[in-house]
Design a protein around this motif. Structure first.
Motif, PDB file in Angstrom:
ATOM      1  N   SER A 234     101.119 -19.590  -3.740  1.00  0.00           N
ATOM      2  CA  SER A 234     101.000 -20.937  -4.295  1.00  0.00           C
ATOM      3  C   SER A 234     101.875 -21.926  -3.534  1.00  0.00           C
ATOM      4  CB  SER A 234     101.399 -20.937  -5.776  1.00  0.00           C
ATOM      5  OG  SER A 234     102.799 -20.793  -5.894  1.00  0.00           O
ATOM      6  N   ALA A 235     101.546 -23.200  -3.662  1.00  0.00           N
ATOM      7  CA  ALA A 235     102.332 -24.258  -3.027  1.00  0.00           C
ATOM      8  C   ALA A 235     103.755 -24.258  -3.572  1.00  0.00           C
ATOM      9  CB  ALA A 235     101.664 -25.609  -3.252  1.00  0.00           C
ATOM     10  N   LYS A 236     103.886 -23.983  -4.873  1.00  0.00           N
ATOM     11  CA  LYS A 236     105.216 -23.944  -5.486  1.00  0.00           C
ATOM     12  C   LYS A 236     106.050 -22.816  -4.886  1.00  0.00           C
ATOM     13  CE  LYS A 236     107.600 -23.589  -9.898  1.00  0.00           C
ATOM     14  NZ  LYS A 236     107.508 -23.362 -11.324  1.00  0.00           N
ATOM     15  N   ALA A 237     105.441 -21.655  -4.681  1.00  0.00           N
ATOM     16  CA  ALA A 237     106.162 -20.520  -4.093  1.00  0.00           C
ATOM     17  C   ALA A 237     106.568 -20.826  -2.650  1.00  0.00           C
ATOM     18  CB  ALA A 237     105.311 -19.256  -4.149  1.00  0.00           C
ATOM     19  N   LEU A 238     105.683 -21.462  -1.900  1.00  0.00           N
ATOM     20  CA  LEU A 238     106.013 -21.836  -0.521  1.00  0.00           C
ATOM     21  C   LEU A 238     107.169 -22.828  -0.480  1.00  0.00           C
ATOM     22  CD1 LEU A 238     102.474 -22.132   1.106  1.00  0.00           C
ATOM     23  CD2 LEU A 238     104.203 -20.374   1.524  1.00  0.00           C
ATOM     24  N   GLU A 239     107.154 -23.789  -1.413  1.00  0.00           N
ATOM     25  CA  GLU A 239     108.233 -24.771  -1.485  1.00  0.00           C
ATOM     26  C   GLU A 239     109.555 -24.094  -1.846  1.00  0.00           C
ATOM     27  OE1 GLU A 239     110.701 -28.032  -1.593  1.00  0.00           O
ATOM     28  OE2 GLU A 239     108.808 -27.725  -0.558  1.00  0.00           O
ATOM     29  N   THR A 240     109.522 -23.149  -2.752  1.00  0.00           N
ATOM     30  CA  THR A 240     110.739 -22.428  -3.132  1.00  0.00           C
ATOM     31  C   THR A 240     111.273 -21.636  -1.939  1.00  0.00           C
ATOM     32  OG1 THR A 240     110.012 -22.290  -5.426  1.00  0.00           O
ATOM     33  CG2 THR A 240     111.717 -20.729  -4.729  1.00  0.00           C
ATOM     34  N   ARG A 241     110.384 -20.957  -1.232  1.00  0.00           N
ATOM     35  CA  ARG A 241     110.799 -20.206  -0.040  1.00  0.00           C
ATOM     36  C   ARG A 241     111.435 -21.138   0.989  1.00  0.00           C
ATOM     37  NH1 ARG A 241     108.980 -14.979   1.052  1.00  0.00           N
ATOM     38  NH2 ARG A 241     109.027 -15.422   3.274  1.00  0.00           N
ATOM     39  N   ARG A 242     110.837 -22.303   1.183  1.00  0.00           N
ATOM     40  CA  ARG A 242     111.378 -23.261   2.149  1.00  0.00           C
ATOM     41  C   ARG A 242     112.767 -23.734   1.715  1.00  0.00           C
ATOM     42  NH1 ARG A 242     112.708 -27.952   2.459  1.00  0.00           N
ATOM     43  NH2 ARG A 242     111.713 -28.587   0.523  1.00  0.00           N
ATOM     44  N   ARG A 243     112.922 -24.021   0.428  1.00  0.00           N
ATOM     45  CA  ARG A 243     114.236 -24.441  -0.081  1.00  0.00           C
ATOM     46  C   ARG A 243     115.268 -23.343   0.149  1.00  0.00           C
ATOM     47  NH1 ARG A 243     112.290 -25.447  -5.221  1.00  0.00           N
ATOM     48  NH2 ARG A 243     114.078 -24.373  -6.106  1.00  0.00           N
ATOM     49  N   ILE A 244     114.864 -22.104  -0.062  1.00  0.00           N
ATOM     50  CA  ILE A 244     115.778 -20.975   0.137  1.00  0.00           C
ATOM     51  C   ILE A 244     116.150 -20.828   1.610  1.00  0.00           C
ATOM     52  CG2 ILE A 244     115.991 -18.454   0.014  1.00  0.00           C
ATOM     53  CD1 ILE A 244     114.236 -18.639  -2.580  1.00  0.00           C
ATOM     54  N   THR A 245     115.174 -20.923   2.497  1.00  0.00           N
ATOM     55  CA  THR A 245     115.501 -20.781   3.930  1.00  0.00           C
ATOM     56  C   THR A 245     116.338 -21.966   4.406  1.00  0.00           C
ATOM     57  OG1 THR A 245     113.355 -21.718   4.619  1.00  0.00           O
ATOM     58  CG2 THR A 245     113.532 -19.302   4.494  1.00  0.00           C
ATOM     59  N   ASP A 246     116.047 -23.171   3.916  1.00  0.00           N
ATOM     60  CA  ASP A 246     116.872 -24.331   4.281  1.00  0.00           C
ATOM     61  C   ASP A 246     118.303 -24.153   3.773  1.00  0.00           C
ATOM     62  OD1 ASP A 246     114.681 -25.497   5.509  1.00  0.00           O
ATOM     63  OD2 ASP A 246     114.348 -26.999   3.945  1.00  0.00           O
ATOM     64  N   ALA A 247     118.445 -23.656   2.556  1.00  0.00           N
ATOM     65  CA  ALA A 247     119.778 -23.419   1.994  1.00  0.00           C
ATOM     66  C   ALA A 247     120.515 -22.349   2.805  1.00  0.00           C
ATOM     67  CB  ALA A 247     119.669 -22.994   0.528  1.00  0.00           C
ATOM     68  N   THR A 248     119.791 -21.353   3.278  1.00  0.00           N
ATOM     69  CA  THR A 248     120.395 -20.307   4.100  1.00  0.00           C
ATOM     70  C   THR A 248     121.002 -20.906   5.354  1.00  0.00           C
ATOM     71  OG1 THR A 248     118.805 -18.703   3.256  1.00  0.00           O
ATOM     72  CG2 THR A 248     119.970 -18.117   5.291  1.00  0.00           C
ATOM     73  N   VAL A 249     120.268 -21.789   5.994  1.00  0.00           N
ATOM     74  CA  VAL A 249     120.773 -22.452   7.204  1.00  0.00           C
ATOM     75  C   VAL A 249     122.028 -23.259   6.862  1.00  0.00           C
ATOM     76  CG1 VAL A 249     120.273 -24.197   8.963  1.00  0.00           C
ATOM     77  CG2 VAL A 249     118.545 -22.480   8.377  1.00  0.00           C
ATOM     78  N   GLN A 250     121.990 -23.982   5.748  1.00  0.00           N
ATOM     79  CA  GLN A 250     123.154 -24.777   5.343  1.00  0.00           C
ATOM     80  C   GLN A 250     124.383 -23.880   5.129  1.00  0.00           C
ATOM     81  OE1 GLN A 250     121.820 -26.839   1.849  1.00  0.00           O
ATOM     82  NE2 GLN A 250     120.677 -28.381   3.001  1.00  0.00           N
ATOM     83  N   VAL A 251     124.190 -22.759   4.452  1.00  0.00           N
ATOM     84  CA  VAL A 251     125.312 -21.859   4.195  1.00  0.00           C
ATOM     85  C   VAL A 251     125.806 -21.244   5.502  1.00  0.00           C
ATOM     86  CG1 VAL A 251     126.041 -19.728   3.023  1.00  0.00           C
ATOM     87  CG2 VAL A 251     124.616 -21.408   1.812  1.00  0.00           C
TER      88      VAL A 251
END
Length: 186
Positions: free
Chosen positions: A3-20
Protein backbone atom coordinates in the motif's frame (compact mmCIF):
# COMPACT_ATOMS: atom_id res chain seq x y z
CA UNK A 1 0.87 -5.26 -3.55
CA UNK A 2 2.29 -2.86 -0.98
CA UNK A 3 0.00 0.00 0.00
CA UNK A 4 0.96 3.65 -0.41
CA UNK A 5 0.80 4.03 3.37
CA UNK A 6 3.26 1.16 3.86
CA UNK A 7 5.63 2.63 1.27
CA UNK A 8 5.46 6.01 2.99
CA UNK A 9 6.20 4.41 6.37
CA UNK A 10 9.18 2.54 4.90
CA UNK A 11 10.48 5.78 3.39
CA UNK A 12 10.12 7.59 6.73
CA UNK A 13 12.02 4.77 8.42
CA UNK A 14 14.85 4.78 5.87
CA UNK A 15 15.07 8.59 6.02
CA UNK A 16 15.20 8.42 9.82
CA UNK A 17 17.94 5.80 9.56
CA UNK A 18 20.06 8.18 7.50
CA UNK A 19 19.43 10.97 10.03
CA UNK A 20 20.50 8.75 12.93
CA UNK A 21 23.58 7.51 11.06
CA UNK A 22 24.58 11.10 10.39
CA UNK A 23 24.34 12.04 14.03
CA UNK A 24 25.68 8.85 15.66
CA UNK A 25 27.36 6.68 13.01
CA UNK A 26 26.14 3.29 11.83
CA UNK A 27 27.83 1.16 14.49
CA UNK A 28 25.85 3.04 17.18
CA UNK A 29 22.58 2.98 15.22
CA UNK A 30 19.70 1.54 17.26
CA UNK A 31 16.29 0.44 16.10
CA UNK A 32 14.73 2.32 19.02
CA UNK A 33 16.23 5.63 17.92
CA UNK A 34 15.22 5.07 14.30
CA UNK A 35 11.64 4.26 15.36
CA UNK A 36 11.54 7.41 17.46
CA UNK A 37 12.90 9.58 14.62
CA UNK A 38 10.46 8.00 12.13
CA UNK A 39 7.54 8.45 14.53
CA UNK A 40 6.64 4.75 14.45
CA UNK A 41 6.58 2.12 17.16
CA UNK A 42 9.48 -0.29 17.38
CA UNK A 43 6.99 -3.01 16.40
CA UNK A 44 6.03 -0.97 13.35
CA UNK A 45 9.67 -0.65 12.40
CA UNK A 46 10.22 -4.38 12.89
CA UNK A 47 7.19 -5.10 10.69
CA UNK A 48 9.02 -3.40 7.80
CA UNK A 49 12.61 -4.28 8.73
CA UNK A 50 13.18 -7.32 10.94
CA UNK A 51 16.76 -6.38 11.85
CA UNK A 52 19.38 -3.68 11.69
CA UNK A 53 20.83 -5.46 8.66
CA UNK A 54 17.49 -5.41 6.83
CA UNK A 55 17.19 -1.75 7.70
CA UNK A 56 20.56 -1.05 6.08
CA UNK A 57 19.48 -3.00 3.00
CA UNK A 58 16.32 -0.89 2.90
CA UNK A 59 18.36 2.33 2.98
CA UNK A 60 20.54 1.11 0.11
CA UNK A 61 17.50 0.00 -1.92
CA UNK A 62 15.77 3.36 -1.28
CA UNK A 63 18.83 5.25 -2.50
CA UNK A 64 18.93 3.10 -5.64
CA UNK A 65 15.23 3.62 -6.30
CA UNK A 66 15.61 7.40 -5.96
CA UNK A 67 18.52 7.42 -8.40
CA UNK A 68 16.75 5.27 -10.99
CA UNK A 69 13.63 7.42 -10.69
CA UNK A 70 15.66 10.62 -11.18
CA UNK A 71 17.44 9.07 -14.18
CA UNK A 72 14.09 8.21 -15.76
CA UNK A 73 12.86 11.76 -15.13
CA UNK A 74 15.90 13.11 -17.00
CA UNK A 75 15.14 10.79 -19.91
CA UNK A 76 11.50 11.92 -19.87
CA UNK A 77 12.73 15.53 -20.08
CA UNK A 78 14.43 14.66 -23.38
CA UNK A 79 18.00 14.07 -22.28
CA UNK A 80 19.85 11.25 -24.00
CA UNK A 81 21.03 8.25 -22.01
CA UNK A 82 24.62 9.43 -21.53
CA UNK A 83 23.63 13.02 -20.75
CA UNK A 84 21.03 11.78 -18.25
CA UNK A 85 23.66 9.57 -16.60
CA UNK A 86 26.24 12.36 -16.34
CA UNK A 87 23.61 14.81 -15.07
CA UNK A 88 22.43 12.32 -12.46
CA UNK A 89 25.90 11.54 -11.20
CA UNK A 90 27.19 15.12 -11.32
CA UNK A 91 24.13 16.56 -9.57
CA UNK A 92 23.73 13.75 -7.07
CA UNK A 93 24.49 15.09 -3.65
CA UNK A 94 25.58 12.51 -1.14
CA UNK A 95 22.90 12.34 1.49
CA UNK A 96 25.43 11.27 4.04
CA UNK A 97 29.17 10.94 4.36
CA UNK A 98 30.55 7.87 6.04
CA UNK A 99 33.49 7.84 8.39
CA UNK A 100 36.12 5.12 8.00
CA UNK A 101 34.72 3.00 10.86
CA UNK A 102 31.31 2.98 9.22
CA UNK A 103 32.82 2.14 5.82
CA UNK A 104 34.66 -0.82 7.34
CA UNK A 105 31.48 -1.97 9.08
CA UNK A 106 29.52 -1.72 5.82
CA UNK A 107 32.16 -3.65 3.88
CA UNK A 108 32.02 -6.40 6.47
CA UNK A 109 28.22 -6.36 6.38
CA UNK A 110 28.14 -6.56 2.60
CA UNK A 111 30.63 -9.42 2.57
CA UNK A 112 28.25 -11.37 4.84
CA UNK A 113 25.21 -10.62 2.65
CA UNK A 114 26.34 -11.97 -0.69
CA UNK A 115 22.86 -12.46 -2.20
CA UNK A 116 21.98 -8.82 -1.52
CA UNK A 117 25.26 -7.66 -3.07
CA UNK A 118 24.81 -9.93 -6.09
CA UNK A 119 21.35 -8.45 -6.74
CA UNK A 120 22.82 -4.92 -6.58
CA UNK A 121 25.61 -5.94 -8.97
CA UNK A 122 23.08 -7.49 -11.34
CA UNK A 123 21.00 -4.30 -11.46
CA UNK A 124 24.03 -2.02 -11.89
CA UNK A 125 25.53 -4.26 -14.58
CA UNK A 126 22.22 -4.36 -16.41
CA UNK A 127 22.03 -0.57 -16.30
CA UNK A 128 25.61 -0.10 -17.54
CA UNK A 129 25.25 -2.74 -20.26
CA UNK A 130 22.21 -0.86 -21.56
CA UNK A 131 24.09 2.44 -21.33
CA UNK A 132 27.10 1.05 -23.19
CA UNK A 133 24.89 -0.32 -25.97
CA UNK A 134 24.07 3.27 -26.86
CA UNK A 135 27.70 4.40 -26.97
CA UNK A 136 31.27 3.32 -27.47
CA UNK A 137 31.73 1.07 -24.41
CA UNK A 138 35.21 2.44 -23.69
CA UNK A 139 33.99 6.04 -23.73
CA UNK A 140 31.03 5.14 -21.53
CA UNK A 141 33.40 3.47 -19.05
CA UNK A 142 35.76 6.47 -19.11
CA UNK A 143 32.89 8.81 -18.26
CA UNK A 144 31.68 6.45 -15.54
CA UNK A 145 35.10 6.11 -13.95
CA UNK A 146 35.72 9.87 -13.99
CA UNK A 147 32.39 10.38 -12.23
CA UNK A 148 33.15 7.57 -9.76
CA UNK A 149 36.49 9.18 -8.93
CA UNK A 150 34.89 12.59 -8.52
CA UNK A 151 32.28 11.18 -6.14
CA UNK A 152 34.93 9.35 -4.10
CA UNK A 153 37.14 12.42 -3.76
CA UNK A 154 34.15 14.52 -2.71
CA UNK A 155 32.79 11.87 -0.35
CA UNK A 156 36.06 11.37 1.50
CA UNK A 157 37.11 15.01 1.07
CA UNK A 158 40.55 14.39 -0.38
CA UNK A 159 42.11 15.63 -3.59
CA UNK A 160 38.87 17.44 -4.39
CA UNK A 161 38.81 19.73 -7.41
CA UNK A 162 38.02 23.38 -6.81
CA UNK A 163 34.47 24.49 -7.57
CA UNK A 164 35.62 25.99 -10.90
CA UNK A 165 37.54 22.82 -11.83
CA UNK A 166 34.51 20.69 -10.97
CA UNK A 167 32.27 22.85 -13.16
CA UNK A 168 34.73 22.57 -16.05
CA UNK A 169 35.05 18.82 -15.59
CA UNK A 170 31.29 18.28 -15.51
CA UNK A 171 30.85 20.67 -18.44
CA UNK A 172 33.26 18.63 -20.56
CA UNK A 173 31.62 15.38 -19.55
CA UNK A 174 28.18 16.75 -20.44
CA UNK A 175 29.46 18.02 -23.79
CA UNK A 176 30.93 14.61 -24.61
CA UNK A 177 27.78 12.85 -23.38
CA UNK A 178 25.63 14.98 -25.72
CA UNK A 179 27.95 14.17 -28.63
CA UNK A 180 27.67 10.45 -27.83
CA UNK A 181 23.87 10.69 -27.58
CA UNK A 182 23.71 12.63 -30.87
CA UNK A 183 25.88 10.02 -32.64
CA UNK A 184 23.56 7.32 -31.30
CA UNK A 185 20.56 9.05 -32.92
CA UNK A 186 22.25 9.19 -36.34
Amino acid sequence: MVSAKALETRRRITDATVQVMMSRGFPQLTLEEVAKQANVSKGGLLYHFASKEELLMGVIEEQEARQFKQYQEYLDQGLGQMEAFVTLQANHEEEFHLDIDTVLFLLSFLKENEAFVEERKKQVNQFFNQLMESADPVEAMMIRFVLDGLKMSEHFKFAQPSKAERQQLVGRLLKRAREIDQADKE
